[in-house]
Design a protein around this motif. Sequence first.
Motif, PDB file in Angstrom:
ATOM      1  N   ARG A  52      10.479   0.036 -12.186  1.00  0.00           N
ATOM      2  CA  ARG A  52      11.347   0.142 -11.413  1.00  0.00           C
ATOM      3  C   ARG A  52      10.994   0.145  -9.926  1.00  0.00           C
ATOM      4  O   ARG A  52      11.576  -0.487  -9.238  1.00  0.00           O
ATOM      5  N   LEU A  53       9.871   0.705  -9.924  1.00  0.00           N
ATOM      6  CA  LEU A  53       9.067   0.701  -8.318  1.00  0.00           C
ATOM      7  C   LEU A  53       8.630  -0.961  -8.005  1.00  0.00           C
ATOM      8  O   LEU A  53       9.032  -1.543  -6.957  1.00  0.00           O
ATOM      9  N   LEU A  54       8.258  -1.694  -9.196  1.00  0.00           N
ATOM     10  CA  LEU A  54       7.928  -2.861  -8.930  1.00  0.00           C
ATOM     11  C   LEU A  54       8.813  -3.709  -8.746  1.00  0.00           C
ATOM     12  O   LEU A  54       9.180  -4.788  -7.836  1.00  0.00           O
ATOM     13  N   ASN A  55      10.200  -3.480  -9.528  1.00  0.00           N
ATOM     14  CA  ASN A  55      11.501  -4.158  -9.133  1.00  0.00           C
ATOM     15  C   ASN A  55      11.837  -4.080  -7.509  1.00  0.00           C
ATOM     16  O   ASN A  55      12.083  -4.946  -6.941  1.00  0.00           O
ATOM     17  N   VAL A  56      11.630  -2.772  -7.288  1.00  0.00           N
ATOM     18  CA  VAL A  56      12.168  -2.523  -5.589  1.00  0.00           C
ATOM     19  C   VAL A  56      11.070  -3.598  -4.771  1.00  0.00           C
ATOM     20  O   VAL A  56      11.357  -3.984  -3.894  1.00  0.00           O
ATOM     21  N   PHE A  57       9.850  -3.255  -5.088  1.00  0.00           N
ATOM     22  CA  PHE A  57       8.869  -4.086  -4.178  1.00  0.00           C
ATOM     23  C   PHE A  57       9.214  -5.693  -4.305  1.00  0.00           C
ATOM     24  O   PHE A  57       9.022  -6.085  -3.135  1.00  0.00           O
ATOM     25  N   PHE A  58       9.237  -6.131  -5.144  1.00  0.00           N
ATOM     26  CA  PHE A  58       9.407  -7.340  -5.497  1.00  0.00           C
ATOM     27  C   PHE A  58      10.689  -7.902  -5.006  1.00  0.00           C
ATOM     28  O   PHE A  58      11.113  -9.078  -4.338  1.00  0.00           O
ATOM     29  N   SER A  59      11.581  -6.993  -5.167  1.00  0.00           N
ATOM     30  CA  SER A  59      12.897  -7.482  -4.431  1.00  0.00           C
ATOM     31  C   SER A  59      12.685  -7.534  -2.924  1.00  0.00           C
ATOM     32  O   SER A  59      13.399  -8.675  -2.397  1.00  0.00           O
ATOM     33  N   LEU A  60      12.177  -6.688  -2.594  1.00  0.00           N
ATOM     34  CA  LEU A  60      12.019  -6.858  -1.041  1.00  0.00           C
ATOM     35  C   LEU A  60      11.087  -7.938  -0.635  1.00  0.00           C
ATOM     36  O   LEU A  60      11.594  -8.793   0.406  1.00  0.00           O
ATOM     37  N   ILE A  61      10.155  -8.338  -1.327  1.00  0.00           N
ATOM     38  CA  ILE A  61       9.404  -9.579  -1.264  1.00  0.00           C
ATOM     39  C   ILE A  61      10.136 -10.725  -1.354  1.00  0.00           C
ATOM     40  O   ILE A  61      10.123 -11.664  -0.565  1.00  0.00           O
ATOM     41  N   LEU A  62      11.107 -10.980  -2.330  1.00  0.00           N
ATOM     42  CA  LEU A  62      12.020 -11.967  -2.568  1.00  0.00           C
ATOM     43  C   LEU A  62      12.851 -12.164  -1.079  1.00  0.00           C
ATOM     44  O   LEU A  62      13.311 -13.135  -0.688  1.00  0.00           O
ATOM     45  N   THR A  63      13.298 -10.895  -0.720  1.00  0.00           N
ATOM     46  CA  THR A  63      14.304 -10.952   0.224  1.00  0.00           C
ATOM     47  C   THR A  63      13.758 -11.623   1.626  1.00  0.00           C
ATOM     48  O   THR A  63      14.511 -12.347   2.130  1.00  0.00           O
ATOM     49  N   PHE A  64      12.548 -10.948   1.918  1.00  0.00           N
ATOM     50  CA  PHE A  64      11.744 -11.684   3.028  1.00  0.00           C
ATOM     51  C   PHE A  64      10.954 -12.654   3.043  1.00  0.00           C
ATOM     52  O   PHE A  64      10.169 -13.073   3.709  1.00  0.00           O
ATOM     53  N   ALA A  75       0.741  -1.130   0.229  1.00  0.00           N
ATOM     54  CA  ALA A  75       0.134  -0.107   0.126  1.00  0.00           C
ATOM     55  C   ALA A  75       0.750   1.399   0.071  1.00  0.00           C
ATOM     56  O   ALA A  75       0.591   2.243  -0.766  1.00  0.00           O
ATOM     57  N   MET A  76       1.986   1.326   0.806  1.00  0.00           N
ATOM     58  CA  MET A  76       2.937   2.491   1.036  1.00  0.00           C
ATOM     59  C   MET A  76       3.621   2.731  -0.550  1.00  0.00           C
ATOM     60  O   MET A  76       3.842   3.813  -1.133  1.00  0.00           O
ATOM     61  N   PHE A  77       3.855   1.471  -1.174  1.00  0.00           N
ATOM     62  CA  PHE A  77       4.415   1.514  -2.531  1.00  0.00           C
ATOM     63  C   PHE A  77       3.624   2.034  -3.621  1.00  0.00           C
ATOM     64  O   PHE A  77       3.607   3.209  -4.229  1.00  0.00           O
ATOM     65  N   PHE A  78       2.131   1.724  -3.396  1.00  0.00           N
ATOM     66  CA  PHE A  78       1.340   2.151  -4.377  1.00  0.00           C
ATOM     67  C   PHE A  78       1.024   3.709  -3.960  1.00  0.00           C
ATOM     68  O   PHE A  78       0.652   4.414  -5.077  1.00  0.00           O
ATOM     69  N   LEU A  79       0.638   3.884  -2.835  1.00  0.00           N
ATOM     70  CA  LEU A  79       0.473   5.380  -2.482  1.00  0.00           C
ATOM     71  C   LEU A  79       1.483   6.291  -2.929  1.00  0.00           C
ATOM     72  O   LEU A  79       1.533   7.575  -3.615  1.00  0.00           O
ATOM     73  N   THR A  80       2.990   6.147  -2.880  1.00  0.00           N
ATOM     74  CA  THR A  80       3.886   6.924  -3.275  1.00  0.00           C
ATOM     75  C   THR A  80       4.063   6.872  -4.917  1.00  0.00           C
ATOM     76  O   THR A  80       4.073   8.014  -5.300  1.00  0.00           O
TER      77      THR A  80
END
Length: 148
Positions: A33-45, A6-11
């Motif tokens: 690029r934003l989806l790359n960052v979000f998905f990268s965080l999902i993959l990390t955790f 939600a924070m990513f979408f709002l930003t």
Amino acid sequence: PAILMAMFFLTWSVSQVTAYFLKMPDLAMERNRLLNVFFSLILTFFAGINAMAFSLFKCASNPNGVKTLTADRSVNCYEDDWNGMVGLGVAAILVWVVGFALLFGWAILFSPTLFPRPEFQTRWKFLFIKYRPDVHWWSMALVVKGIM
């Protein structure tokens, strides 16, 4: 993860609106690029997210014969409180475990044909940047490991 999404979408939305009204297209965030960052965080955790999603289904026996959640011994498994949470637990597993595993799997499976596209490269770079092209699928091993 839902709050992060939600924070990513709002930003992203605020950047699009700001760029539109100020007539400054450079202010608009690039979606891939934003989806790359979000998905990268999902993959990390991913392993931690999976552990949280499955924690509702980890019950342990007690000396009195009652099964309770291993994460919270005050919740008795297979009783009203626990039954009320099962729907949310199943939804979490479907979205955060199965959903993202399938999404990452799709990107890895079709990457040989889609990788020439710049938008695909920008969105899914986090899956492939660490590996040689001949072992581009290795991120899927991390996804599977996270599920186990």
